[in-house]
Design a protein around this motif. Structure first.
Motif, mmCIF file in Angstrom:
data_model
loop_
_atom_site.group_PDB
_atom_site.id
_atom_site.type_symbol
_atom_site.label_atom_id
_atom_site.label_comp_id
_atom_site.label_asym_id
_atom_site.label_seq_id
_atom_site.Cartn_x
_atom_site.Cartn_y
_atom_site.Cartn_z
ATOM 1 N N HIS A 1 -80.783 54.862 -25.371
ATOM 2 C CA HIS A 1 -79.609 53.936 -24.930
ATOM 3 C C HIS A 1 -78.335 54.430 -24.050
ATOM 4 N N SER B 1 -75.575 48.070 -19.496
ATOM 5 C CA SER B 1 -76.273 48.543 -20.633
ATOM 6 C C SER B 1 -77.619 48.662 -20.741
ATOM 7 N N GLU C 1 -75.036 53.425 -21.983
ATOM 8 C CA GLU C 1 -73.980 52.363 -21.902
ATOM 9 C C GLU C 1 -73.056 52.849 -20.636
ATOM 10 N N ASP D 1 -84.923 56.955 -29.282
ATOM 11 C CA ASP D 1 -84.702 55.844 -28.416
ATOM 12 C C ASP D 1 -83.381 55.912 -27.598
ATOM 13 N N TYR E 1 -81.341 49.979 -22.558
ATOM 14 C CA TYR E 1 -81.976 50.143 -24.194
ATOM 15 C C TYR E 1 -83.465 50.493 -23.860
ATOM 16 N N GLY F 1 -85.528 50.419 -34.147
ATOM 17 C CA GLY F 1 -84.749 50.063 -32.933
ATOM 18 C C GLY F 1 -83.514 51.113 -32.765
ATOM 19 N N ARG F 2 -83.339 51.873 -33.873
ATOM 20 C CA ARG F 2 -82.026 52.569 -34.008
ATOM 21 C C ARG F 2 -82.762 54.157 -34.359
ATOM 22 N N PRO G 1 -83.919 50.959 -40.163
ATOM 23 C CA PRO G 1 -83.427 51.224 -38.963
ATOM 24 C C PRO G 1 -84.326 51.337 -37.659
ATOM 25 N N THR H 1 -89.341 54.154 -31.082
ATOM 26 C CA THR H 1 -89.637 52.904 -32.032
ATOM 27 C C THR H 1 -91.024 52.333 -31.578
ATOM 28 N N PRO I 1 -86.372 51.502 -26.337
ATOM 29 C CA PRO I 1 -86.920 52.040 -27.649
ATOM 30 C C PRO I 1 -88.171 52.910 -27.691
#
Length: 66
Positions: free
Chosen positions: A35, A42, A37, A33, A44, A28-29, A26, A49, A46
């Protein structure tokens, strides 16, 4: 210098061979992190991460130099 390039080459080869399994992790998720939208936008970043990768890389390099 030659030993460094050989070590990096072997590391890249191993990572390439393990990629099907590593891509399931996992990274990057992770929680932390950022994120965002929105409509037509969008973003993002990280953060966790990057921190995790930096800590692991620091420990590995510290262990190799010791």
């Amino acid at each position: 210098m030659q030993q460094l390039f050989i070590s990096l080459g072997i590391l890249l080869l191993v990572l390439g061979l393990l990629w099907p399994w590593l891509s399931q992790l996992p990274l990057g998720r992770l929680p932390g992190d950022i994120h965002i939208e929105r409509e037509n936008f969008s973003f993002y970043f990280p953060l966790m991460t990057g921190l995790l990768f930096s800590a692991v890389l620091t420990l590995i390099l510290w262990w190799i130099r010791k």
